[in-house]
Design a protein around this motif. Sequence first.
Motif, PDB file in Angstrom:
ATOM      1  N   ARG A  72       1.232  -1.165  -0.076  1.00  0.00           N
ATOM      2  CA  ARG A  72       0.230  -0.065   0.151  1.00  0.00           C
ATOM      3  C   ARG A  72       1.009   1.388  -0.111  1.00  0.00           C
ATOM      4  O   ARG A  72       0.307   1.628  -0.279  1.00  0.00           O
ATOM      5  N   VAL A  76       1.403   3.899  -3.360  1.00  0.00           N
ATOM      6  CA  VAL A  76       0.589   5.782  -3.300  1.00  0.00           C
ATOM      7  C   VAL A  76       2.169   6.387  -3.497  1.00  0.00           C
ATOM      8  O   VAL A  76       1.336   7.695  -4.113  1.00  0.00           O
ATOM      9  N   LEU A 103      -6.061   7.419  -6.214  1.00  0.00           N
ATOM     10  CA  LEU A 103      -5.430   7.138  -4.388  1.00  0.00           C
ATOM     11  C   LEU A 103      -7.117   7.423  -3.829  1.00  0.00           C
ATOM     12  O   LEU A 103      -7.540   6.538  -3.427  1.00  0.00           O
ATOM     13  N   LEU A 104      -8.353   7.934  -4.460  1.00  0.00           N
ATOM     14  CA  LEU A 104      -9.972   8.084  -4.358  1.00  0.00           C
ATOM     15  C   LEU A 104     -10.414   6.042  -4.138  1.00  0.00           C
ATOM     16  O   LEU A 104     -10.939   6.293  -3.091  1.00  0.00           O
ATOM     17  N   LEU A 107      -7.253   3.429  -1.998  1.00  0.00           N
ATOM     18  CA  LEU A 107      -7.624   3.860  -0.805  1.00  0.00           C
ATOM     19  C   LEU A 107      -9.001   3.618  -0.004  1.00  0.00           C
ATOM     20  O   LEU A 107      -8.894   3.303   1.639  1.00  0.00           O
ATOM     21  N   ALA A 108      -9.975   3.849  -0.760  1.00  0.00           N
ATOM     22  CA  ALA A 108     -11.457   3.522  -0.285  1.00  0.00           C
ATOM     23  C   ALA A 108     -12.686   2.736  -1.044  1.00  0.00           C
ATOM     24  O   ALA A 108     -12.184   3.290  -2.543  1.00  0.00           O
ATOM     25  N   PHE A 110     -15.271   3.286  -2.171  1.00  0.00           N
ATOM     26  CA  PHE A 110     -15.523   4.856  -2.730  1.00  0.00           C
ATOM     27  C   PHE A 110     -16.547   4.344  -4.187  1.00  0.00           C
ATOM     28  O   PHE A 110     -15.732   4.129  -4.917  1.00  0.00           O
TER      29      PHE A 110
ATOM     30  N   LEU B 220       2.553   8.696   4.318  1.00  0.00           N
ATOM     31  CA  LEU B 220       3.232   7.210   4.331  1.00  0.00           C
ATOM     32  C   LEU B 220       2.688   6.265   5.238  1.00  0.00           C
ATOM     33  O   LEU B 220       2.640   5.032   5.090  1.00  0.00           O
ATOM     34  N   VAL B 223      -1.211   5.329   5.538  1.00  0.00           N
ATOM     35  CA  VAL B 223      -1.494   4.448   4.678  1.00  0.00           C
ATOM     36  C   VAL B 223      -1.006   2.929   5.029  1.00  0.00           C
ATOM     37  O   VAL B 223      -2.123   2.450   4.849  1.00  0.00           O
ATOM     38  N   GLU B 224      -0.204   3.136   5.727  1.00  0.00           N
ATOM     39  CA  GLU B 224       0.430   1.917   6.283  1.00  0.00           C
ATOM     40  C   GLU B 224      -0.526   0.858   7.172  1.00  0.00           C
ATOM     41  O   GLU B 224      -0.931  -0.016   6.919  1.00  0.00           O
ATOM     42  N   TYR B 387      -9.793   9.442   5.631  1.00  0.00           N
ATOM     43  CA  TYR B 387      -7.888   9.777   5.696  1.00  0.00           C
ATOM     44  C   TYR B 387      -7.852   9.563   3.725  1.00  0.00           C
ATOM     45  O   TYR B 387      -6.779   9.886   2.969  1.00  0.00           O
ATOM     46  N   ALA B 388      -8.951   8.357   3.208  1.00  0.00           N
ATOM     47  CA  ALA B 388      -9.260   8.272   1.594  1.00  0.00           C
ATOM     48  C   ALA B 388      -9.003   9.198   1.154  1.00  0.00           C
ATOM     49  O   ALA B 388      -8.530   9.720   0.157  1.00  0.00           O
ATOM     50  N   VAL B 389      -9.757  10.136   1.226  1.00  0.00           N
ATOM     51  CA  VAL B 389      -9.915  11.601   1.615  1.00  0.00           C
ATOM     52  C   VAL B 389      -8.772  12.503   1.255  1.00  0.00           C
ATOM     53  O   VAL B 389      -8.596  13.825   0.502  1.00  0.00           O
ATOM     54  N   PRO B 392      -4.874  12.134  -0.875  1.00  0.00           N
ATOM     55  CA  PRO B 392      -4.790  13.113  -1.877  1.00  0.00           C
ATOM     56  C   PRO B 392      -4.693  14.705  -2.008  1.00  0.00           C
ATOM     57  O   PRO B 392      -3.896  14.839  -2.142  1.00  0.00           O
ATOM     58  N   LEU B 395      -1.419  15.229  -0.759  1.00  0.00           N
ATOM     59  CA  LEU B 395      -0.369  14.948  -0.713  1.00  0.00           C
ATOM     60  C   LEU B 395      -0.014  16.266  -2.221  1.00  0.00           C
ATOM     61  O   LEU B 395       1.172  16.607  -2.732  1.00  0.00           O
TER      62      LEU B 395
END
Lengths: 145, 491
Positions: A72, A76, A103-104, A107-108, A110, B220, B223-224, B387-389, B392, B395
């Motif tokens: 992961r 990223v 990324l959206l 990571l989830a 959605f 990072l 995310v881990e 956190y997924a929102v 990004p 970053l």
Amino acid sequence: MRRANLVCGSLLLALGALSLVEALRLKDDWQGARLMPAVLAVVFAGLGAGHFAPALAAAERPAWPDVPSRRRVGFVFGVLVLYVAVLPSLGFLPATALFVLVLLRALAAFSWTVALALTAAIALASHVVFKHWLGMPLPSGPLGL
Amino acid sequence: METLGFLLHGFAQALTPTNLMFAFIGSVLGTLVGVLPGIGPTSGIAILLPLTSFLPPAPAIIMLAAIYYGAMYGGSTTAILVNIPGEVASVVTTLDGYQMARQGRAGPALAIAAISSFVAGTLGLVGLTFFAPPLADAALRIGPPEYFGLVILAFSVVVSLSGASLVKGLSAAALGALFALVGLDPMSGVRRFAFGTTTMLGGIDFIAVIIGLFAITEVLLSVEESARAVSLAALGKLMPRWDELRRCVGTMLRATGVGFFLGLLPGSTPGAISFIAYDLEKRVSKTPERFSRGAIEGVAAPEGANNATTSAGFVPLFALGIPATPALAVLLSGLMIYGLQPGPMLFEKQPQFVWTIIASMYVGNVMLLVLNLPLVGLWARLCRVPYAVMAPLILLFSVLGAFSVRNNFSDVGMALAFGVLGYLMVKLGYPTAPLVLALILTPMLENALRQSLSMAHGSPLIFFTRPIAVTLIGAGLALTAWSLLSRRAPQ
């Protein structure tokens, strides 16, 4: 002795050697531009040697993540590097939209609708604020966006 | 009494609708500049300076000054919420502020940052009002040997920032010092550690380093752990408890003292001073082990200090025409655009202008508190965004922040590299704060050391013949020894 400390200690010794070489290479006196590299050479040598001391060797093992977490993190960071790499040629708005969308989705969980709506909002808002309002010279790409 | 009379007259001018409006606009813009990573007060003032050219001098300078101290307020917001320092002075705030946010206490952390900023900023202004000319005169007598002593004192903080391993903390500081040397040597112009490339000639930019070490590293790490939000804990109370506020009174006063008096010295940046204030607070605390784990004093101290430093910076600016920080240098150019030459004569020739600006700063501080406190709840809720929102977004801001430094992608690449370095450092148990501190202090240390040696024809004895330098060096060594002994005590 923990392998991590051995590696870090060796790296610091290498930096010490690099600082010494730089201090010797510079064409200035020892109270001028050479002074700090020379001081750092001594400091790095001492700290590098300190990493081989028994007290540090007994330090905790580094908390490396498991394989899925490592993947992961790698994913990223890879997407981030790719974004920076394509930004100049693709242009800020398209590259940012792709970056955020990937990324959206990754990571989830959605749905496509939510992910696309969030992507549009983030990419457009950042485009307007940073490129137009603050006047940052961000790359435009072939579409002029 | 004469000073009070001038100040009251200044208030009469500062409270006119036009001046109030520009103080408000400056405060809002400054808060925004502080919140956005990469756009610090210096670039914020530089970007907005041309926009003020159509204004008369007083409203223009009121607005630019408000941007400066507003940025100091705003910088703490992202430091606390997402571990991204909005500007350099907020780096230390991340240590405890972000931990508080992770524990669901973003509200009290943001509130104490605003309160401490207000108290220290206002007390700093009282200092500016009453002591400007004599203090500025004293600050002028400080030379390179005294600066060297001051930097040694600041470097003593490294020991207490080192965490579990002193060797690792010192190694991080040495790395920071090495990065600070990259590029053209400012005194002789020779290339150091540039390895024949032109991209390294400009040196490693501080903003790229903090964006990499703090923002990218944090993403990072999160995310881990597949973090779902910065905090899933209930938001709870948004204001600090009474006992916390009481505990922070002493903290705010100490931070004001440290920030104001060290801030009088040209060249001593809010970034370095906030580290010293944090360290002092940790030393006087009966429970220093709470620091870096969400201690509220760990937020109040650096935020108070950097706002007191901001107020203090106006003393040498107005009284001597010496800008203490790069942001004040840009502000100085703003004054000169209007034909106003700061210096000893400014108070005599333009008393109405100077006292209007000083009075407007009192007003601006109140405005910032009123602006920031009601927003605490709104900001704190950001911690609950998935956190997924957030990832990004963080970053994206990191890339933009690093790019904005010099409008090139080599700084972005540098930020990415420091992101990896920060991640590895955390994993291997190396603290990142000493690296940042050394990066700030090393250029100051090197300049002061070389100038001092040059003054004394190469003799290091110069440091022992100047009372202030000896005192500062002695204090630095004593504090280092104290920290080393304190580290041994629990064992």
